[in-house]
Design an enzyme around this catalytic site. Structure first.
Site, PDB file in Angstrom:
ATOM      1  N   LYS A 119      18.184   0.567   9.280  1.00 11.71           N
ATOM      2  CA  LYS A 119      19.157   1.071   7.976  1.00 11.71           C
ATOM      3  C   LYS A 119      18.585   2.444   8.006  1.00 11.71           C
ATOM      4  CE  LYS A 119      15.216  -0.589   5.107  1.00 11.71           C
ATOM      5  NZ  LYS A 119      14.915  -1.413   3.889  1.00 11.71           N
ATOM      6  N   ASP A 165      15.489  -4.372  11.523  1.00  8.79           N
ATOM      7  CA  ASP A 165      15.511  -3.433  10.293  1.00  8.79           C
ATOM      8  C   ASP A 165      16.158  -2.372  10.242  1.00  8.79           C
ATOM      9  OD1 ASP A 165      15.043  -3.704   7.383  1.00  8.79           O
ATOM     10  OD2 ASP A 165      12.770  -2.950   7.532  1.00  8.79           O
ATOM     11  N   THR A 175      17.207  -6.257   5.839  1.00 14.50           N
ATOM     12  CA  THR A 175      17.861  -5.757   4.526  1.00 14.50           C
ATOM     13  C   THR A 175      19.406  -6.373   4.566  1.00 14.50           C
ATOM     14  OG1 THR A 175      16.689  -3.789   5.154  1.00 14.50           O
ATOM     15  CG2 THR A 175      18.531  -3.665   3.253  1.00 14.50           C
ATOM     16  N   LYS A 190      -0.226   5.013   7.278  1.00 11.54           N
ATOM     17  CA  LYS A 190      -0.073   3.894   6.530  1.00 11.54           C
ATOM     18  C   LYS A 190      -1.158   3.210   5.926  1.00 11.54           C
ATOM     19  CE  LYS A 190       3.759   1.629   7.276  1.00 11.54           C
ATOM     20  NZ  LYS A 190       4.794   0.459   7.800  1.00 11.54           N
ATOM     21  N   GLY A 227       1.065  -1.202  -0.054  1.00 17.37           N
ATOM     22  CA  GLY A 227       0.033   0.017   0.141  1.00 17.37           C
ATOM     23  C   GLY A 227       0.829   1.190  -0.259  1.00 17.37           C
ATOM     24  N   ARG A 228       0.182   2.522   0.637  1.00 14.86           N
ATOM     25  CA  ARG A 228       0.982   3.769   0.512  1.00 14.86           C
ATOM     26  C   ARG A 228       0.765   4.149   1.965  1.00 14.86           C
ATOM     27  NH1 ARG A 228       0.238   6.999  -4.727  1.00 14.86           N
ATOM     28  NH2 ARG A 228      -0.167   5.257  -6.243  1.00 14.86           N
ATOM     29  N   ASN A 286      15.041   3.948   7.304  1.00 15.62           N
ATOM     30  CA  ASN A 286      13.945   3.488   8.249  1.00 15.62           C
ATOM     31  C   ASN A 286      14.243   4.579   9.671  1.00 15.62           C
ATOM     32  OD1 ASN A 286      12.516   1.873   7.118  1.00 15.62           O
ATOM     33  ND2 ASN A 286      13.472  -0.063   7.960  1.00 15.62           N
ATOM     34  N   ASP A 310       8.732   1.967  10.705  1.00 17.61           N
ATOM     35  CA  ASP A 310       8.780   0.792  10.287  1.00 17.61           C
ATOM     36  C   ASP A 310       9.127  -0.341  11.057  1.00 17.61           C
ATOM     37  OD1 ASP A 310       8.439  -1.246   8.408  1.00 17.61           O
ATOM     38  OD2 ASP A 310       9.288  -0.248   6.801  1.00 17.61           O
TER      39      ASP A 310
END
Length: 346
Positions: free
Chosen positions: A152, A150, A185, A56, A39-40, A155, A168
């Site tokens: 990185k 996660d 990742t 979200k 989704g977005r 995020n 996230d």
């Protein structure tokens, strides 16, 4: 070792933070901030308090088809459990017949990734500032037995005051012992994850080592731009001997090596003193941890924000009139799979 750990308000995971009751009609949708497989994320404005938020929107059908139900439910549950100055806030969540909706902070400064690519690399004090704030957030999550999994630059978002907000939580997991799911990742995966071994919260400290290297050099330590993941994973499993080191600050390199330690039982953050070793490392010597946690230290970069709803730090996406499809009545085949998302109508 005697070290004063930063004091953190701890919220037990089973005690959920208070969240609001929302519905789609409470908001005016302005534009898309990001897109993903399910989704977005939209910039929206509340019709009630006129504040800007990020919502979200996730397709239930796509989540189920791609077998991401547990990750999606985990993200909501983790965000309901955490409350920290360097972690994004979840204000509420709901669902309709087709989609899930998560109402979160709008963080107007954009991604740390964007700033890093624009800068090519960060000076040592700038990388230290962001690494220290990430370390505080990780220590807080770990105190709740949450593995983030996660970390990185994509995020890590920058607030209007330049301080970070980690976003996230799709891969986050409540775990007080070991996990074994392959997720994350590729450039940031610890070797034990790649080897399909059981792992613990120390994989987040490993990822912080990768992040510090990337901030100081512009690329992750084992990066292979044109090769398959197999080559990348071989280099990660080979360890620091496979790294070509730029001329780093010697203390920064020492801390990176302690984070990239192959044996998790010898890795910084996972030793007898836990995160105390991280906070006491000489690279962080001048950091006042308590002032940093209170955001009393001026950030090295202040985003240029014209107004409260300025989203110019985010990439533009075709809108495709997708927002008009939200709230439309369709057969609800998956609602019972997401019991913690309220049905609030539209």
């Amino acid at each position: 070792m005697d070290v004063d750990l930063p004091t953190e308000p701890v919220v037990p995971l089973q005690v959920r933070r208070q969240t609001g009751s929302y519905r789609l009609s409470d908001f005016i949708i302005h534009r898309t901030l990001g897109t993903g497989s399910f989704g977005r994320v939209h910039l929206v404005r509340s019709k009630h308090n006129l504040r800007f938020y990020a919502i979200k929107v996730l397709s239930k059908e796509k989540i189920v088809r791609m077998r991401q139900v547990s990750h999606t439910r985990n993200e909501q549950q983790m965000l309901m459990a955490v409350q920290h100055t360097f972690i994004i806030n979840l204000w509420g969540s709901f669902q309709d017949s087709a989609n899930l909706y998560m109402v979160m902070d709008f963080v107007p400064g954009g991604e740390l990734f964007t700033l890093l690519r624009r800068s090519n690399r960060f000076p040592d004090p700038v990388a230290k500032f962001y690494a220290a704030e990430v370390a505080l957030a990780l220590n807080y999550m770990h105190s709740l037995d949450i593995i983030y999994r996660d970390l990185k630059p994509e995020n890590i978002l920058l607030n209007a005051d330049g301080h970070i907000k980690i976003a996230d939580f799709g891969f986050a997991k409540h775990c007080n012992t070991n996990a074994w799911t392959l997720c994350g990742t590729p450039d940031y995966l610890a070797p034990e994850i790649i080897r399909n071994e059981r792992y613990n919260k120390s994989v987040d400290w490993y990822a912080l080592g990768v992040l510090i290297f990337e901030m100081l050099s512009g690329l992750p330590p084992f990066h292979e731009p044109d090769a398959s993941h197999v080559v990348l994973y071989e280099k990660i499993c080979a360890g620091p001997a496979a790294i070509r080191w730029p001329p780093f600050n010697a203390l920064a390199q020492d801390l990176i090596l302690k984070f990239l330690e192959h044996d998790p039982t010898k890795r910084y953050g996972n030793l007898k003193h836990g995160a105390g070793d991280v906070f006491a490392h000489p690279w962080f010597r001048e950091v006042d941890w308590d002032k940093l946690r209170k955001r009393e230290i001026t950030a090295p970069y202040l985003p240029k924000i014209a107004s409260a709803g300025d989203a110019s730090a985010f990439e533009k996406y075709p809108e495709d009139n997708v927002a008009a499809t939200y709230g439309q009545p369709v057969d609800d085949l998956y609602g019972d799979m997401f019991p913690d998302f309220d049905y609030a109508g539209v």
